[in-house]
Design a protein around this motif. Structure first.
Motif, PDB file in Angstrom:
ATOM      1  N   HIS A   1       0.838  -1.210   0.000  1.00  0.00           N
ATOM      2  CA  HIS A   1       0.000   0.000   0.000  1.00  0.00           C
ATOM      3  C   HIS A   1       0.864   1.248   0.000  1.00  0.00           C
ATOM      4  CE1 HIS A   1       0.277   1.183   4.354  1.00  0.00           C
ATOM      5  NE2 HIS A   1       0.391  -0.105   4.580  1.00  0.00           N
TER       6      HIS A   1
ATOM      7  N   GLU B   1       4.582  -5.799   3.952  1.00  0.00           N
ATOM      8  CA  GLU B   1       4.199  -4.804   4.948  1.00  0.00           C
ATOM      9  C   GLU B   1       5.353  -4.515   5.897  1.00  0.00           C
ATOM     10  OE1 GLU B   1       2.253  -2.793   6.185  1.00  0.00           O
ATOM     11  OE2 GLU B   1       0.275  -3.000   5.304  1.00  0.00           O
ATOM     12  N   ALA B   2       5.172  -3.514   6.740  1.00  0.00           N
ATOM     13  CA  ALA B   2       6.103  -3.255   7.834  1.00  0.00           C
ATOM     14  C   ALA B   2       5.302  -2.753   9.017  1.00  0.00           C
ATOM     15  CB  ALA B   2       7.141  -2.219   7.424  1.00  0.00           C
TER      16      ALA B   2
ATOM     17  N   ASP C   1       6.126   1.751   6.664  1.00  0.00           N
ATOM     18  CA  ASP C   1       4.760   1.259   6.493  1.00  0.00           C
ATOM     19  C   ASP C   1       3.989   2.166   5.567  1.00  0.00           C
ATOM     20  OD1 ASP C   1       2.231   0.245   6.743  1.00  0.00           O
ATOM     21  OD2 ASP C   1       1.944   0.863   8.815  1.00  0.00           O
ATOM     22  N   ASP C   2       3.954   1.964   4.259  1.00  0.00           N
ATOM     23  CA  ASP C   2       4.517   0.800   3.646  1.00  0.00           C
ATOM     24  C   ASP C   2       5.411   1.223   2.475  1.00  0.00           C
ATOM     25  OD1 ASP C   2       4.950  -1.870   3.155  1.00  0.00           O
ATOM     26  OD2 ASP C   2       3.072  -2.209   2.137  1.00  0.00           O
TER      27      ASP C   2
ATOM     28  N   GLU D   1      -5.178   1.675   2.622  1.00  0.00           N
ATOM     29  CA  GLU D   1      -5.007   0.502   3.493  1.00  0.00           C
ATOM     30  C   GLU D   1      -5.208   0.911   4.935  1.00  0.00           C
ATOM     31  OE1 GLU D   1      -2.874  -2.520   6.024  1.00  0.00           O
ATOM     32  OE2 GLU D   1      -2.643  -0.357   5.956  1.00  0.00           O
ATOM     33  N   GLU D   2      -4.574   2.021   5.313  1.00  0.00           N
ATOM     34  CA  GLU D   2      -4.634   2.453   6.710  1.00  0.00           C
ATOM     35  C   GLU D   2      -6.051   2.846   7.105  1.00  0.00           C
ATOM     36  OE1 GLU D   2      -2.318   1.914   8.576  1.00  0.00           O
ATOM     37  OE2 GLU D   2      -0.422   1.969   7.472  1.00  0.00           O
TER      38      GLU D   2
HETATM   39 ZN    ZN Z   1       0.859  -0.958   6.496  1.00  0.00          ZN
END
Ligand code: ZN
Length: 772
Positions: free
Chosen positions: A127, A199-200, A139-140, A172-173
């Motif tokens: 994302h 992802e992270a 992220d990300d 995404e968030e």
């Molecule tokens: Zn993320």
């Protein structure tokens, strides 16, 4: 047998286990980052980092100008690679099955690397939006950089067989909405396929393959061929229990089950997660290299595989775990129960054999002693849990800001302290009871709990059973061998050491991976795994550690000293400062109808800075349904902020009902706050028969509408509500922006106090009630 020879054996055995533990640690460390001049067909973190800087330069949540700029960068980079990217407009929704729904208009960037003779698509997903207050470099940005550098490196080699579809998702968030919109409506996803999500959830540590679709055997096999495989079927089980979600979820939740896939993330350094500090400078480029080297290999592997077969779940979930030397060991899930039962039988056989002898090396081994040994061996496990809770309590007492964190900024001192606590409890248990119960009874008791846990885990979380069952089996077999074959002191020590070696190799990486996974806030998880390791080592302690009170006190005292020193070091190296601030959470809520305003915080106990705004606990869930139950609140001055506007565009009777078509707009003068765009508008009402938001039908469980539309532009969004005819509809409408600066009465945070990484940080709410 001289004492020197005996000592030399003990030393050699201990060293062997230490080296093995070091190798096990090394097996789950990220590789060194490759520089920008690495070979063209390799993944280079040095090259990929330019993307990280472009993505993570600014805070860029969904719907903002900064997010649009990131999107443009991705499109330009893809075009430069000779690909034909498309920005796809969609409407994504999460919470299809629950009572809440979250909807967003999304702009995904999608580009296909065409295969020569595709057997089905492989989707590589990351994302590009950030969390509300976060730069999102890790992220990300890490995922975006991984995909772009992978695409570049693939272009240097022979074309692959399958279509690789690069999917850079939006929102995404906010609500996983970009991924959902893609899975739901993008023609490239229509026939399903294999998904690889990156992802992270932090800034460092190994890239762990932590989530899979069900029936993962074939995909785990494909993953095992990457250069640095780090994953455990136990992690998959733990993640299934946690309430976390990523873009992978909408693919897994697909009602037609069209997708299979793998999900990877690095998760250490979680203090930066969703926080303003998630910046490019904070990224460990080793973690980026780990992501990328594995992703490139996986793309090549899946790109040439029979994608149609891989897109169908295997019959089995695999049990798998990392071994030294970059190996991912794996075996089919159907072996989980046989191995767990075999371990239980082996430990049972050992217990019977020991009890029959009545004496092992001068120690009585009656059935009673064995029973007590088994019962008491619960102490190291229970002690690990209690110790981890006590440690977190002490940490919060000394530095209250820790209460709002999963892990401190620099957690290693505290992690070692926790290991020290586990070691102290374990050695105190063993050496304290050795005289009365005997080392053999305690060792068999320790293996007994491992065997029992192996069976329990086989029933509850099959992918984790190996962690207890295999060490129990190896320990029991070694024990039986010492009774029947290896009778000399040297032979006995070597055999017992080899038996414990299995557990060391299996458990050490999991202790390491569990520290960041659940944080010291949930330190019981790594502590229990460390206690399992201690149980594994109990037979070694029994044969290697000489008897005697002074020696016993020395060992227990040594472990305790390590714990105390590490705890002190933990506090000294991790003060809150400008770079590592204490996280605080504050929101502002204005009722536009009454003019009453509140400061609100959902911190557990308000920090000193937060406490100047909030002084009571109140339930604000009626006017502001996003706050669940009691929150800390305080009176605030009313700001001059626009309320969201609801216009009835149409009202049609339909049988016993009427259908209202509404347009909800942010209100003149919005966006609220400094983020440059409204975060969302939330609608709540009772007595709704059905509803659509931006064209998507949203659930109304029990007639309750609870929906949210993210980042509406000036034109707002359309809502249709079907309600019973002849009844007024009371609609609660709350607009949410971000950024507290400039609000009347707001006081800047001093140095060392920062904004917590959360979706509710710096939230500014304006609510109004509308009767229709
Ligand atoms: Zn993320």
């Amino acid at each position: 047998m001289t004492q020197t020879r005996s000592r030399a054996t003990s030393l050699a055995c201990s060293l062997f286990l230490l080296v093995l533990a070091a190798l096990a640690v090394w097996s789950v460390l990220p590789p060194s980052p490759r520089s920008a001049d690495a070979a063209a067909d390799e993944f280079s973190a040095g090259r990929a980092f330019a993307t990280v800087e472009a993505v993570g330069g600014e805070v860029h949540p969904h719907g903002t100008a900064a997010a649009a700029a990131v999107r443009d960068t991705i499109v330009a980079d893809l075009e430069e690679l000779g690909l034909d990217p498309e920005v796809t407009d969609g409407v994504g929704m999460s919470g299809r099955l629950g009572d809440q729904s979250r909807v967003a208009a999304t702009k995904n960037v999608v580009a296909t690397i065409p295969g020569t003779d595709s057997t089905g698509p492989v989707f590589l997903v990351a994302h590009y939006d950030s969390a509300e207050v976060s730069h999102g470099a890790n992220d990300d940005g890490a995922g975006v950089a991984t995909l772009l550098e992978t695409a570049r490196a693939l272009g240097e080699g022979e074309p692959l067989r399958n279509d690789l579809v690069l999917v850079f998702t939006d929102a995404e968030e906010a609500c996983l909405c970009g991924a959902e919109a893609f899975a739901h409506a993008d023609p490239r996803a229509a026939d399903g396929g294999v998904v690889v999500n990156v992802e992270a959830r932090g800034s460092s540590g190994p890239a762990i393959m932590f989530e899979t679709s069900d029936g993962n055997a074939a995909l785990v096999d494909a993953y095992s061929h990457v250069p640095y495989p780090v994953g455990s079927s136990m992690a998959v089980e733990v993640y299934r229990i946690l309430p976390n979600d990523t873009d992978f979820s909408p693919f897994l939740d697909d009602p037609e089950g069209r997708f299979t896939g793998l999900n990877s993330a690095y998760i250490d350094g979680s203090a930066t997660y969703h926080a303003p500090q998630d910046t490019p400078e904070r990224m460990s480029t080793a973690s980026l290299q780990h992501h990328g080297a594995n992703m490139l290999a996986l793309a090549r592997e899946l790109g040439d595989a029979d994608a149609a077969t891989l897109a169908t779940p295997s019959a089995d979930d695999a049990t798998y775990f990392p071994l030294p030397g970059g190996v991912l060991a794996r075996y089919p899930g159907r072996l989980v129960w046989p191995l767990a039962v075999a371990a239980l039988l082996a430990v049972g056989a050992l217990a019977v054999a020991v009890a029959r002898r009545r004496e092992v090396r001068g120690e009585r081994t009656t059935a009673g002693a064995l029973a007590l040994g088994f019962a008491s061996a619960l102490l190291p496990l229970a002690g690990a849990v209690v110790g981890s809770i006590a440690l977190w309590w002490v940490m919060g007492l000394v530095r209250p800001g820790y209460d709002e964190m999963l892990d401190p900024w620099r957690p290693w001192g505290f992690r070692v302290a926790l290991l020290g606590i586990v070691a102290t409890v374990w050695t105190a248990w063993f050496l304290g009871l050795r005289r009365s119960l005997g080392g053999a009874a305690l060792a068999v008791g320790a293996l007994g709990w491992l065997a029992v846990l192996g069976v329990v885990l086989a029933a509850v979380t099959p992918g984790g059973s190996y962690l207890a069952a295999l060490p129990a089996l190896a320990g029991a077999v070694a024990g039986l061998l010492t009774l029947r074959v290896a009778r000399g002191v040297v032979g006995r020590r070597v055999v017992v050491t080899l038996g414990a070696a299995v557990g060391v190799v299996l458990l050490v990486p999991i202790v390491l991976l569990f520290f960041p996974a659940l944080g010291l806030a949930t330190g019981a998880a790594p502590a229990v795994v460390a206690a399992l390791l201690a149980l594994v080592l109990t037979p070694v302690l029994a044969v290697l550690w000489p008897r005697g009170r002074r020696r016993a006190l020395g060992l227990v005292g040594g472990c305790a000293a390590v714990g105390v020193v590490a705890l002190v070091v933990g506090f000294v190296v991790d003060p809150f400062d400008a770079e590592h601030p204490e996280p605080t959470r504050l929101a502002y809520a204005l009722d536009a109808d009454t003019g009453s305003a509140h400061w609100v915080s959902d911190e557990g106990a308000p920090s000193d800075w937060t406490a100047q705004f909030v002084d009571t606990e109140t339930d604000l869930s009626e006017p502001f349904p996003m706050f669940d139950g009691e929150v800390h609140a305080g009176d605030a001055e009313a700001a001059d902020l626009p309320a969201p506007v609801v216009d009835v565009e149409d009202a049609e009777p339909a049988g016993d009902a009427r259908v209202l078509t509404l347009r909800v707009t942010p209100g003149e003068g919005a966006p609220i706050g400094t983020a440059g765009a409204l975060r969302y508008v939330q609608l709540n009402a009772a007595g709704v028969e059905s509803a659509t938001v931006a064209g998507r039908e949203v659930p109304v469980g029990g007639g309750a509408l609870d929906t949210r539309f993210y980042a509406p532009g000036d034109d707002g969004f359309e809502v249709t509500l079907t309600v019973p005819a002849g009844q007024p509809l009371d609609l609660r409408v709350v607009a949410a922006g971000g950024g507290l600066e400039g609000l009347p009465g707001f006081v800047e945070r001093p140095t060392g106090v920062g904004v917590a990484g959360s979706h509710t940080s710096e939230l500014v709410l304006v609510g109004t009630s509308v009767s229709l």
